[in-house]
Write a protein that holds these residues in place. Structure first.
Motif, mmCIF file in Angstrom:
data_model
loop_
_atom_site.group_PDB
_atom_site.id
_atom_site.type_symbol
_atom_site.label_atom_id
_atom_site.label_comp_id
_atom_site.label_asym_id
_atom_site.label_seq_id
_atom_site.Cartn_x
_atom_site.Cartn_y
_atom_site.Cartn_z
ATOM 1 N N MET A 1 -37.460 -11.336 69.103
ATOM 2 C CA MET A 1 -37.497 -10.828 70.470
ATOM 3 C C MET A 1 -36.175 -10.231 70.930
ATOM 4 S SD MET A 1 -39.691 -13.836 72.335
ATOM 5 C CE MET A 1 -39.838 -12.888 73.839
ATOM 6 N N PHE A 2 -35.108 -10.423 70.160
ATOM 7 C CA PHE A 2 -33.798 -9.965 70.609
ATOM 8 C C PHE A 2 -33.702 -8.443 70.684
ATOM 9 C CE2 PHE A 2 -31.545 -14.070 69.141
ATOM 10 C CZ PHE A 2 -31.735 -14.621 70.398
ATOM 11 N N THR A 3 -34.508 -7.744 69.884
ATOM 12 C CA THR A 3 -34.419 -6.282 69.862
ATOM 13 C C THR A 3 -35.401 -5.631 70.824
ATOM 14 O OG1 THR A 3 -35.986 -6.235 68.014
ATOM 15 C CG2 THR A 3 -33.632 -6.242 67.473
ATOM 16 N N GLY A 4 -36.184 -6.393 71.547
ATOM 17 C CA GLY A 4 -37.158 -5.831 72.473
ATOM 18 C C GLY A 4 -36.987 -6.388 73.870
ATOM 19 N N TYR A 5 -37.121 -5.496 74.846
ATOM 20 C CA TYR A 5 -36.934 -5.897 76.238
ATOM 21 C C TYR A 5 -38.203 -5.673 77.058
ATOM 22 C CZ TYR A 5 -32.112 -5.565 74.656
ATOM 23 O OH TYR A 5 -30.959 -5.711 73.945
ATOM 24 N N VAL A 6 -39.335 -5.501 76.358
ATOM 25 C CA VAL A 6 -40.584 -5.195 77.039
ATOM 26 C C VAL A 6 -40.951 -6.275 78.040
ATOM 27 C CG1 VAL A 6 -43.073 -4.935 76.688
ATOM 28 C CG2 VAL A 6 -41.476 -3.780 75.167
ATOM 29 N N ILE A 7 -40.737 -7.519 77.657
ATOM 30 C CA ILE A 7 -41.197 -8.635 78.476
ATOM 31 C C ILE A 7 -40.462 -8.702 79.820
ATOM 32 C CG2 ILE A 7 -39.574 -10.389 77.648
ATOM 33 C CD1 ILE A 7 -41.941 -12.286 77.420
ATOM 34 N N VAL B 1 -35.594 6.933 81.901
ATOM 35 C CA VAL B 1 -35.551 5.476 81.818
ATOM 36 C C VAL B 1 -36.627 4.990 80.848
ATOM 37 C CG1 VAL B 1 -34.628 5.119 84.134
ATOM 38 C CG2 VAL B 1 -37.101 5.248 83.807
ATOM 39 N N THR B 2 -36.427 3.807 80.314
ATOM 40 C CA THR B 2 -37.457 3.149 79.514
ATOM 41 C C THR B 2 -38.444 2.471 80.466
ATOM 42 O OG1 THR B 2 -36.293 1.030 79.412
ATOM 43 C CG2 THR B 2 -35.748 2.688 77.723
ATOM 44 N N PRO B 3 -39.624 2.063 79.984
ATOM 45 C CA PRO B 3 -40.565 1.351 80.863
ATOM 46 C C PRO B 3 -39.957 0.099 81.497
ATOM 47 C CG PRO B 3 -41.706 2.084 78.896
ATOM 48 C CD PRO B 3 -40.242 2.407 78.688
ATOM 49 N N THR B 4 -39.129 -0.621 80.752
ATOM 50 C CA THR B 4 -38.498 -1.815 81.326
ATOM 51 C C THR B 4 -37.522 -1.431 82.430
ATOM 52 O OG1 THR B 4 -38.693 -2.946 79.205
ATOM 53 C CG2 THR B 4 -37.158 -3.874 80.802
ATOM 54 N N GLU B 5 -36.721 -0.404 82.178
ATOM 55 C CA GLU B 5 -35.802 0.078 83.215
ATOM 56 C C GLU B 5 -36.563 0.630 84.410
ATOM 57 O OE1 GLU B 5 -32.234 1.396 80.122
ATOM 58 O OE2 GLU B 5 -33.737 2.841 80.798
ATOM 59 N N ALA B 6 -37.724 1.257 84.148
ATOM 60 C CA ALA B 6 -38.536 1.783 85.241
ATOM 61 C C ALA B 6 -39.031 0.666 86.146
ATOM 62 C CB ALA B 6 -39.722 2.570 84.682
#
Length: 430
Positions: free
Chosen positions: A51-57, A237-242
């Motif tokens: 999970m360290f490489t993903g920020y989707v959550i 922006v990425t979806p997480t940043e959005a």
């Protein structure tokens, strides 16, 4: 006893005793690892490293916060007045307003429960005022319209599907727009028919000369989906940043422009958002650990090989998945289905050549319909607590809307190009 059987029994027993399903899954998974003699520390390290490489959550609590900020200010009231000016003049006008506001709010919160508890509460109270609509009909329609919320982007369930499937959040968001609009249109057609049959009231029309003023006052709130989706698809922006941008934008508009948020209400909203995020976070944590158990038991591949013996076509497989998810949605919590059950079907869907984005939209629509499916549809109980209508009456008034939503699901399943057309316009190769 077989370790997996022991884990399932522990999860079922604890859930029946009232322990939250997330904690039940964690407990059952610990039992599995203990019986198998596996080092729990190594398993935890492996899960965390993945999970360290993903920020989707991180998008989940941010979208929840954005919804809370919207509901605590006057954004909801302004948008409802705008919707009323657009469609309130027709027979059954408030019923149409109910659906249109769900479509508009779906581009902001990403949560069906947030829509129902926020704007849905207000419009349901407007509908039942002076007995213009029955409480059960207002509850049934509001719950059914709230289903659209997580279909049109942003969508918390689609973020969770992206987490377990690896599909692009951006393309999933795009794929949900046409199905969500289709569901809203079909619900409005049913309302037109019911309005004539039941002689629903005609609201006093808002003069057209007031429409520009209402539009101007609502314009900053209406721009939120544009800012959100424009930032994602422009690559800014990425979806997480959005999701963070959405929360910040909602706060700026509510606090600085509309001046409708105080420090006290902001604190209360932050607390409610934190509680909702913690509840979902525990469920995600439990699902991730249990998914490790499911993968270790090789259940997805076993299911794929088992179904391969029946030579199912892609359409037959999707119909089977629809039936299973609809049945589970009537008795289980939607997030648990999305995080535990759906990943089991993914290898088979991939082997049959089913597009993962199309499959994701189908799965999310099934889970959302489960929120209004008796006996345990969560939206039903939310609206029952708001309207105080008898559950039996709500169930009766829900039936036409559930049939309509199922018809929309059938169209989405049978015509994948309808779902994938918009993502392909933005470069999707599926």
């Amino acid at each position: 006893m077989d370790p997996f059987t022991a884990a399932v029994l522990v999860i079922g027993a604890l859930a029946l005793l009232g322990l939250p399903i997330g904690l039940s899954m964690i407990s059952g998974s610990i039992v599995y690892l203990f019986v198998r003699g596996q080092d729990m520390g190594l398993v935890a390290e492996r899960l965390l490293n993945s999970m360290f490489t993903g920020y989707v959550i991180l998008a989940v609590p941010l979208f929840i916060l954005a919804a809370e900020i919207m509901n605590m200010g006057t954004m909801t009231d302004r948008l409802l007045r705008f919707c009323n000016a657009l469609v309130g003049r027709f027979r059954g006008g408030l019923a149409h307003v109910n659906i249109v506001q769900s479509i508009i709010f779906s581009g902001m919160s990403g949560s069906a429960l947030a829509d129902a508890a926020g704007s849905g509460r207000i419009i349901a109270n407007m509908m039942t005022k002076d007995g213009r609509y029955s409480r059960s009909f207002a509850a049934a329609l509001t719950a059914s319209a709230a289903v659209i919320g997580p279909i049109i982007p942003p969508s918390i369930p689609m973020v969770l599907y992206a987490l377990v499937s690896g599909a692009s959040i951006g393309y999933l968001f795009l794929a949900g727009i046409i199905p969500g609009l289709l569901m809203g249109l079909m619900l409005m057609i049913v309302v037109v028919y019911m309005s004539r049959r039941r002689s629903f009231p005609v609201e006093e029309p808002v003069p057209l000369r007031e429409l520009p003023g209402l539009t101007v006052r609502s314009f900053p709130a209406l721009m939120m989906p544009v800012v959100l989706l424009g930032g994602i698809y422009s690559g800014v922006v990425t979806p997480t940043e959005a999701a963070a941008v959405a929360a910040a934008y909602a706060l700026l508009i509510s606090a600085l422009l509309y001046r409708s948020v105080s420090l006290g209400t902001l604190y209360a909203g932050l607390v409610r958002g934190a509680r909702s995020s913690i509840a979902i976070g525990m469920l995600i944590a439990g699902a991730l650990v249990f998914n490790y158990v499911v993968t270790a038991e090789n259940i997805p591949q076993t299911l794929r090989l088992y179904l391969a013996d029946y030579n199912l076509t892609p359409l037959q497989f999707l119909l089977l998945v629809n039936i299973i998810l609809l049945l589970l949605g009537a008795i289980l919590e939607g997030t648990a289905i999305l995080l535990i059950i759906v990943p089991v079907f993914l290898p088979t869907a991939t082997a049959l050549g089913i597009d993962p984005v199309h499959f994701g939209v189908i799965a999310v629509v099934n889970i959302m319909i489960g929120l209004v499916t008796p006996p345990y549809g969560l939206l039903i109980f939310v609206m029952q607590s708001i309207t105080r209508a008898p559950l039996r009456s709500i169930f009766r008034d829900l039936m036409p809307f559930i049939v309509t939503l199922l018809a929309a699901l059938a169209i989405i399943t049978l015509f994948p190009d309808l779902v994938l057309w918009l993502p392909r316009q933005f470069g999707y190769s599926g």
